[in-house]
Design a protein around this motif. Structure first.
Motif, short mmCIF file in Angstrom:
data_model
loop_
_atom_site.label_atom_id
_atom_site.label_comp_id
_atom_site.label_asym_id
_atom_site.label_seq_id
_atom_site.Cartn_x
_atom_site.Cartn_y
_atom_site.Cartn_z
N ARG A 1 3.37 14.08 3.64
CA ARG A 1 2.08 13.40 3.75
C ARG A 1 1.98 12.66 5.06
NH1 ARG A 1 -1.01 13.02 -1.42
NH2 ARG A 1 0.15 14.56 -2.57
N ARG A 2 0.76 12.23 5.38
CA ARG A 2 0.50 11.29 6.48
C ARG A 2 0.07 9.98 5.84
NH1 ARG A 2 1.55 11.37 11.59
NH2 ARG A 2 -0.40 10.46 12.23
N PHE A 3 0.55 8.87 6.40
CA PHE A 3 0.19 7.55 5.89
C PHE A 3 0.12 6.58 7.05
CE2 PHE A 3 1.33 3.35 4.23
CZ PHE A 3 0.36 3.21 3.26
N ARG A 4 -1.11 6.15 7.36
CA ARG A 4 -1.36 5.14 8.40
C ARG A 4 -0.62 5.44 9.72
NH1 ARG A 4 -1.69 -0.67 5.40
NH2 ARG A 4 -3.31 -0.07 3.93
N GLY A 5 -0.72 6.66 10.19
CA GLY A 5 -0.11 7.02 11.45
C GLY A 5 1.34 7.43 11.37
N TYR A 6 1.94 7.39 10.19
CA TYR A 6 3.32 7.80 10.00
C TYR A 6 3.37 9.10 9.22
CZ TYR A 6 4.71 3.08 11.32
OH TYR A 6 4.90 1.91 12.00
N SER B 1 0.83 -1.21 0.00
CA SER B 1 0.00 0.00 0.00
C SER B 1 0.86 1.26 0.00
CB SER B 1 -0.96 0.00 1.18
OG SER B 1 -0.26 -0.13 2.38
N LEU B 2 2.01 1.23 0.66
CA LEU B 2 2.92 2.37 0.62
C LEU B 2 3.58 2.49 -0.75
CD1 LEU B 2 4.30 4.75 1.94
CD2 LEU B 2 5.93 3.16 2.97
N THR C 1 8.07 9.77 12.65
CA THR C 1 7.27 10.73 13.38
C THR C 1 7.92 12.11 13.27
OG1 THR C 1 6.67 9.00 14.95
CG2 THR C 1 6.25 11.26 15.62
N GLN D 1 1.53 4.49 -3.10
CA GLN D 1 1.69 5.93 -2.91
C GLN D 1 3.00 6.43 -3.52
OE1 GLN D 1 -0.50 8.12 -1.34
NE2 GLN D 1 -1.89 6.39 -1.40
#
Length: 82
Positions: A23-28, A6-7, A47, A10
């Motif tokens: 960007r933000r991606f699944r909490g990262y 999934s990453l 983070t 992107q």
């Protein structure tokens, strides 16, 4: 952290050429540096702090094209902690 399917979806998109995209991606938090064609070539994932600096992992993309512009080699190398 490994780069999952999934990453990778992107990371295979086109973005603004020669820029830093955040960007933000699944909490990262992600920061991607793009080349002149808009392909991400550097990836910082982890983070972000108050200044936007990411603590986590760094990846570099190996994108090799032939003389016709077709992609011959495309993979991401883990470069360590940042």
């Amino acid at each position: 952290m490994k780069i999952g399917y999934s990453l990778l979806k992107q990371l295979n998109k086109k973005y603004d050429p020669s820029s830093m995209v955040q960007r933000r991606f699944r909490g990262y938090d992600l920061a991607m540096k793009t080349d002149e064609e808009g392909n991400p070539i550097l990836l910082f994932i982890g983070t972000a702090d108050e200044q936007g600096i990411i603590k986590g992992d760094r990846y570099a993309r190996r994108l090799l094209k032939d003389e016709n512009g077709r992609v011959v080699k495309d993979h991401w190398d883990y470069k360590g902690k940042i």
